[in-house]
Motif scaffolding. Structure first.
Motif, short mmCIF file in Angstrom:
data_model
loop_
_atom_site.label_atom_id
_atom_site.label_comp_id
_atom_site.label_asym_id
_atom_site.label_seq_id
_atom_site.Cartn_x
_atom_site.Cartn_y
_atom_site.Cartn_z
N ASP A 39 0.82 -1.20 0.00
CA ASP A 39 0.00 0.00 0.00
C ASP A 39 0.86 1.26 0.00
O ASP A 39 0.53 2.24 -0.68
CB ASP A 39 -0.93 -0.01 1.22
CG ASP A 39 -2.00 1.07 1.13
OD1 ASP A 39 -2.68 1.13 0.10
OD2 ASP A 39 -2.14 1.84 2.10
N LEU A 169 -6.30 -3.73 -4.71
CA LEU A 169 -7.08 -3.06 -3.67
C LEU A 169 -6.44 -1.74 -3.25
O LEU A 169 -7.14 -0.76 -2.96
CB LEU A 169 -7.24 -3.98 -2.45
CG LEU A 169 -8.13 -5.21 -2.64
CD1 LEU A 169 -8.11 -6.06 -1.39
CD2 LEU A 169 -9.56 -4.81 -3.00
N SER A 170 -5.13 -1.70 -3.25
CA SER A 170 -4.44 -0.47 -2.88
C SER A 170 -4.68 0.63 -3.92
O SER A 170 -4.90 1.79 -3.57
CB SER A 170 -2.94 -0.73 -2.72
OG SER A 170 -2.27 0.46 -2.35
N ARG A 173 -8.09 1.90 -3.34
CA ARG A 173 -8.17 2.71 -2.12
C ARG A 173 -7.64 4.12 -2.35
O ARG A 173 -8.29 5.11 -1.99
CB ARG A 173 -7.38 2.05 -0.99
CG ARG A 173 -7.40 2.85 0.30
CD ARG A 173 -6.72 2.07 1.41
NE ARG A 173 -5.35 2.44 1.61
CZ ARG A 173 -4.95 3.45 2.40
NH1 ARG A 173 -5.85 4.21 3.01
NH2 ARG A 173 -3.68 3.71 2.57
N ILE A 178 -12.96 2.55 -3.78
CA ILE A 178 -13.42 1.48 -2.90
C ILE A 178 -13.59 2.09 -1.51
O ILE A 178 -12.82 2.97 -1.11
CB ILE A 178 -12.40 0.31 -2.88
CG1 ILE A 178 -12.98 -0.93 -2.19
CG2 ILE A 178 -11.10 0.72 -2.24
CD1 ILE A 178 -12.09 -2.15 -2.32
N ASP A 179 -14.60 1.63 -0.78
CA ASP A 179 -14.82 2.22 0.54
C ASP A 179 -14.73 1.21 1.68
O ASP A 179 -15.01 1.53 2.83
CB ASP A 179 -16.18 2.93 0.59
CG ASP A 179 -17.34 2.00 0.26
OD1 ASP A 179 -17.14 0.77 0.19
OD2 ASP A 179 -18.46 2.52 0.04
N ASP A 180 -14.32 -0.04 1.36
CA ASP A 180 -14.23 -1.05 2.42
C ASP A 180 -12.85 -1.71 2.46
O ASP A 180 -12.73 -2.89 2.84
CB ASP A 180 -15.31 -2.10 2.25
CG ASP A 180 -15.29 -2.78 0.89
OD1 ASP A 180 -14.55 -2.31 0.00
OD2 ASP A 180 -16.02 -3.78 0.72
N TYR A 181 -11.82 -0.97 2.08
CA TYR A 181 -10.47 -1.52 2.04
C TYR A 181 -10.07 -2.11 3.38
O TYR A 181 -9.61 -3.26 3.47
CB TYR A 181 -9.48 -0.43 1.62
CG TYR A 181 -8.02 -0.84 1.67
CD1 TYR A 181 -7.43 -1.49 0.59
CD2 TYR A 181 -7.23 -0.54 2.78
CE1 TYR A 181 -6.09 -1.86 0.63
CE2 TYR A 181 -5.89 -0.91 2.82
CZ TYR A 181 -5.32 -1.56 1.74
OH TYR A 181 -3.99 -1.92 1.79
N GLU A 182 -10.24 -1.35 4.45
CA GLU A 182 -9.82 -1.83 5.77
C GLU A 182 -10.62 -3.05 6.19
O GLU A 182 -10.08 -3.99 6.79
CB GLU A 182 -9.95 -0.71 6.81
CG GLU A 182 -9.06 0.49 6.57
CD GLU A 182 -7.58 0.16 6.66
OE1 GLU A 182 -7.24 -0.90 7.24
OE2 GLU A 182 -6.76 0.95 6.15
N LEU A 185 -9.26 -6.10 4.31
CA LEU A 185 -7.98 -6.55 4.88
C LEU A 185 -8.19 -7.24 6.22
O LEU A 185 -7.56 -8.26 6.52
CB LEU A 185 -7.01 -5.38 5.03
CG LEU A 185 -5.90 -5.33 3.96
CD1 LEU A 185 -6.50 -5.21 2.57
CD2 LEU A 185 -4.93 -4.20 4.24
#
Length: 352
Positions: A39, A169-170, A173, A178-182, A185
């Motif tokens: 990331d 995904l990075s 982000r 995207i709004d649900d990256y964390e 992970l």
């Protein structure tokens, strides 16, 4: 199928055939632990004005990056390229520029075409991210950002599928696509053990799949969506390279444009089914092959339930789940055929 519970997998479970569970868990946890470094590398490149991203592996290492390419093409407007590396080296690309992020996966860190593309990317001023198994290699030393996770042939596909997913995904982000990256992970933390659980579900079935593969010298291997790269990878890297079994990978979208004319009773069709939006394409093939009496073998990710993975994650992890359960088939196949997976005629044995 009922949901799984922790009690379904006990500490005294029978060991899996030729499988180093502790090593597998460590390797996949190591892949996921690279998320912050990946990331940071992607974020820095995008902040510096990166204009596109290229996934430029070689052979199987290139194939396992395709789900990341697919994900970005589906969910991002950021330009993404995955030209065949050897072809790009001889034909070039105007899209490989100082604004490019170039991702190069290589377990050995020494693959000839990958080393050459590293040099070309640097000559163009691109930012190079290498995903390697050994830092003390040309690719381990040559990347602008080097991500290292030592792995083995039997565990490398999951490792690189996961690293490719983390790269994609990075990008999403940092581009606010995207709004649900964390959350995603966080959901991946239990994945290594989940994959071992899936291997245990597959183990008693794997011998039947392996016998089906061993009983014929030609197979049609088909899939769609993010399952398709695994069909290509398993066909090329395991059945062809490691077992010398003839296989014709064909995308489910193309199955009815030529390939289905080869079907008759006894012709082997191996279908991989995932959980993304392209599942109906696989189901269409399944219905047709069954209707004409072909030799159909189906491996469906839905047959391998999980304890803690969300539906969204399972869709993203389709190729990871498939490769992890197919490894159990490979373990049986080399025993049934008395043909070790490490046996080669030509690969890294002769000049080519």
């Amino acid at each position: 199928m009922r949901p799984l519970h922790e009690s379904d997998f006990t500490a005294d479970a029978e060991p899996l055939l030729n499988f180093d569970e502790a090593g597998f868990l460590s390797i996949q946890a190591g892949a996921l632990a690279l998320a912050p470094q990946i990331d940071a590398a992607i974020g820095a490149a995008l902040a510096a004005g990166a204009s596109n991203i290229h996934f430029l592996g070689t052979g199987g290492a290139a194939i396992v990056m395709r789900p990341a390419v697919q994900l970005l093409r589906l969910r991002s407007s950021f330009p993404v390229f995955d030209d065949p590396t050897a072809e790009l080296l001889v034909s070039g690309s105007r899209n490989l520029t100082p604004g490019s992020i170039v991702v190069i996966p290589s377990q050995s860190g020494t693959t000839r075409e990958s080393v050459e593309i590293l040099e070309l990317a640097h000559s163009r001023g691109a930012t190079v991210v290498t995903l390697v198994g050994n830092r003390d290699t040309p690719l381990g030393q040559g990347g602008d950002h080097v991500l290292v996770n030592a792995t083995t042939d039997a565990t490398s596909s999951e490792n690189y599928y996961l690293q490719g997913l983390l790269v994609a995904l990075s990008v999403l982000r940092h581009r606010q696509e995207i709004d649900d990256y964390e959350a995603l992970l966080s959901g991946l933390r239990t994945l290594p053990q989940e994959l071992v659980n899936m291997k245990r579900i597959m183990e008693p079935r794997a011998v039947d799949y392996a016998r089906a593969l061993a009983s014929r010298d030609y197979h049609i291997l088909t899939a769609a969506g993010s399952a398709w790269p695994e069909a290509c990878s398993y066909g090329m890297c395991v059945l062809e390279e490691m077992q010398w079994i003839r296989v014709r990978p064909v995308h489910a979208s193309d199955f009815f444009h030529g390939t289905f004319e080869l079907l008759e009773p006894g012709v082997s069709v191996v279908l991989l089914k995932g959980e993304d939006a392209t599942r109906p394409l696989a189901e269409r093939v399944e219905r047709f092959v069954a209707s004409i009496g072909g030799g159909l073998s189906v491996i469906d990710t839905r047959d391998f339930p999980s304890i803690g993975l969300s539906d969204d994650l399972r869709a993203l992890l389709t190729p990871v789940i498939l490769t992890t359960v197919l490894e159990r088939v490979s373990a049986q196949l080399e025993v049934i055929r008395n043909h070790p997976l490490s046996t080669r005629r030509y690969f890294r044995r002769v000049s080519y």
